[in-house]
Write a protein that holds these residues in place. Structure first.
Motif, mmCIF file in Angstrom:
data_model
loop_
_atom_site.group_PDB
_atom_site.id
_atom_site.type_symbol
_atom_site.label_atom_id
_atom_site.label_comp_id
_atom_site.label_asym_id
_atom_site.label_seq_id
_atom_site.Cartn_x
_atom_site.Cartn_y
_atom_site.Cartn_z
ATOM 1 N N PHE A 198 0.831 -1.205 0.000
ATOM 2 C CA PHE A 198 0.000 0.000 0.000
ATOM 3 C C PHE A 198 0.868 1.259 0.000
ATOM 4 O O PHE A 198 1.963 1.264 0.566
ATOM 5 N N GLY B 46 -6.760 3.810 -4.854
ATOM 6 C CA GLY B 46 -7.279 4.086 -3.530
ATOM 7 C C GLY B 46 -8.224 5.270 -3.576
ATOM 8 O O GLY B 46 -8.940 5.476 -4.551
ATOM 9 N N ARG C 76 -11.193 -3.506 -0.255
ATOM 10 C CA ARG C 76 -10.402 -2.287 -0.194
ATOM 11 C C ARG C 76 -9.292 -2.484 0.820
ATOM 12 O O ARG C 76 -9.179 -3.517 1.455
ATOM 13 N N ALA C 77 -8.488 -1.490 0.980
ATOM 14 C CA ALA C 77 -7.419 -1.528 1.978
ATOM 15 C C ALA C 77 -7.905 -0.835 3.250
ATOM 16 O O ALA C 77 -9.011 -0.335 3.325
ATOM 17 N N PHE D 147 -3.080 0.611 -3.926
ATOM 18 C CA PHE D 147 -2.632 -0.618 -3.297
ATOM 19 C C PHE D 147 -2.500 -1.719 -4.332
ATOM 20 O O PHE D 147 -3.015 -1.607 -5.457
ATOM 21 N N TYR E 190 0.199 5.274 1.205
ATOM 22 C CA TYR E 190 -0.655 6.281 1.813
ATOM 23 C C TYR E 190 0.106 7.605 1.825
ATOM 24 O O TYR E 190 1.325 7.644 1.838
ATOM 25 N N THR F 160 -8.728 1.779 5.886
ATOM 26 C CA THR F 160 -9.087 3.197 5.862
ATOM 27 C C THR F 160 -8.903 3.750 7.261
ATOM 28 O O THR F 160 -9.424 3.181 8.226
ATOM 29 N N ARG G 35 -4.337 8.728 4.045
ATOM 30 C CA ARG G 35 -5.241 8.560 2.918
ATOM 31 C C ARG G 35 -4.603 7.632 1.894
ATOM 32 O O ARG G 35 -3.444 7.813 1.517
ATOM 33 N N LEU G 36 -5.390 6.671 1.433
ATOM 34 C CA LEU G 36 -4.883 5.629 0.549
ATOM 35 C C LEU G 36 -4.755 6.138 -0.876
ATOM 36 O O LEU G 36 -5.722 6.638 -1.453
#
Lengths: 112, 111
Positions: free
Chosen positions: A33, A58, B97-98, A48, A35, B100, A44-45
């Motif tokens: 990932f 993301g 999703r990853a 990924f 961020y 949050t 905040r993503l």
């Protein structure tokens, strides 16, 4: 111990430059990932990846791209850096879904 | 706008007291939750996790409570120590999703 290593702690780049942020993990994790972290906004993503050559957007992918050619390495690319991309960038990896993510130390990027 | 997020909520406690940090999560389908601690200049570090089929989990000096009805997560730290001073984030794992993350709470421990 899981180790997630980001190639730089601090970077200063000029507006318009192409910037590469590199991340390597040593535990054979499937997921990686990227961020960004800004004061008071949490993490905040950006993107990924759950497998080599796979990527998912993301929440804030605009202005970024990623590359995952090998399982252990996940790169974040700023095609044309802008001042609003000045931030702390954090890379993480996890074994699979619903397991903890391990974070690197972060790269503080300043775009001038 | 971004300026709203600049002021991190802060919890100030006396050394030795118990601390409770709260978090509201957004997605009722989230099935896995983690609390992270972030010290200055470092990446977030795992503290404790909980799955959605549980409502409480205990670790060493820490307890996480999950209330799915109101989508609320809390972290309790017993006998808070100066080394607990940090920013604490809750994170939820949304399906497909990853993780949050919330915006964080700063814990300040007064000696």
């Amino acid at each position: 111990d899981v180790k997630v290593t980001q190639s730089s702690r601090y970077l200063v780049k000029r507006t318009g430059e192409k910037v590469f942020l590199e991340c390597v993990q040593d535990m054979d994790h499937e997921n990686m990932f990227w961020y960004r972290q800004d004061p008071g906004l949490g993490l905040r993503l950006i993107y990924f990846s759950y497998d080599v050559k796979m990527k998912e957007k993301g929440d804030i992918p605009e202005g970024y791209s990623v590359s995952r050619e090998k399982k252990e390495r996940f790169s974040l690319i700023l095609e044309s850096a802008s001042t609003n991309q000045t931030s702390m960038y954090l890379c993480a990896s996890s074994l699979n879904v619903n397991t903890e993510a391990f974070f690197g130390q972060g790269t503080r990027l300043t775009v001038v | 706008g971004e300026s709203v997020g600049l002021h991190l909520p802060t919890l100030s406690v006396q050394e030795g007291d118990n601390s409770i940090i709260n978090c509201a999560y957004s997605n009722s389908a989230s099935d896995y939750f983690i609390w992270y601690k972030q010290e200055s200049g470092k990446g977030p570090q795992f503290i404790i996790d909980i799955r959605s089929n549980m409502d409480k989990r205990q670790g060493q000096r820490v307890t996480v409570l999950l209330n799915k009805t109101v989508k609320h997560l809390s972290l309790q730290i017993a006998a808070t120590q100066p080394g607990d001073s940090a920013v604490y984030f809750c994170a939820e794992n949304r399906p497909l999703r990853a993780l949050t993350f919330g915006s964080g709470t700063r814990l300040q421990v007064q000696p």
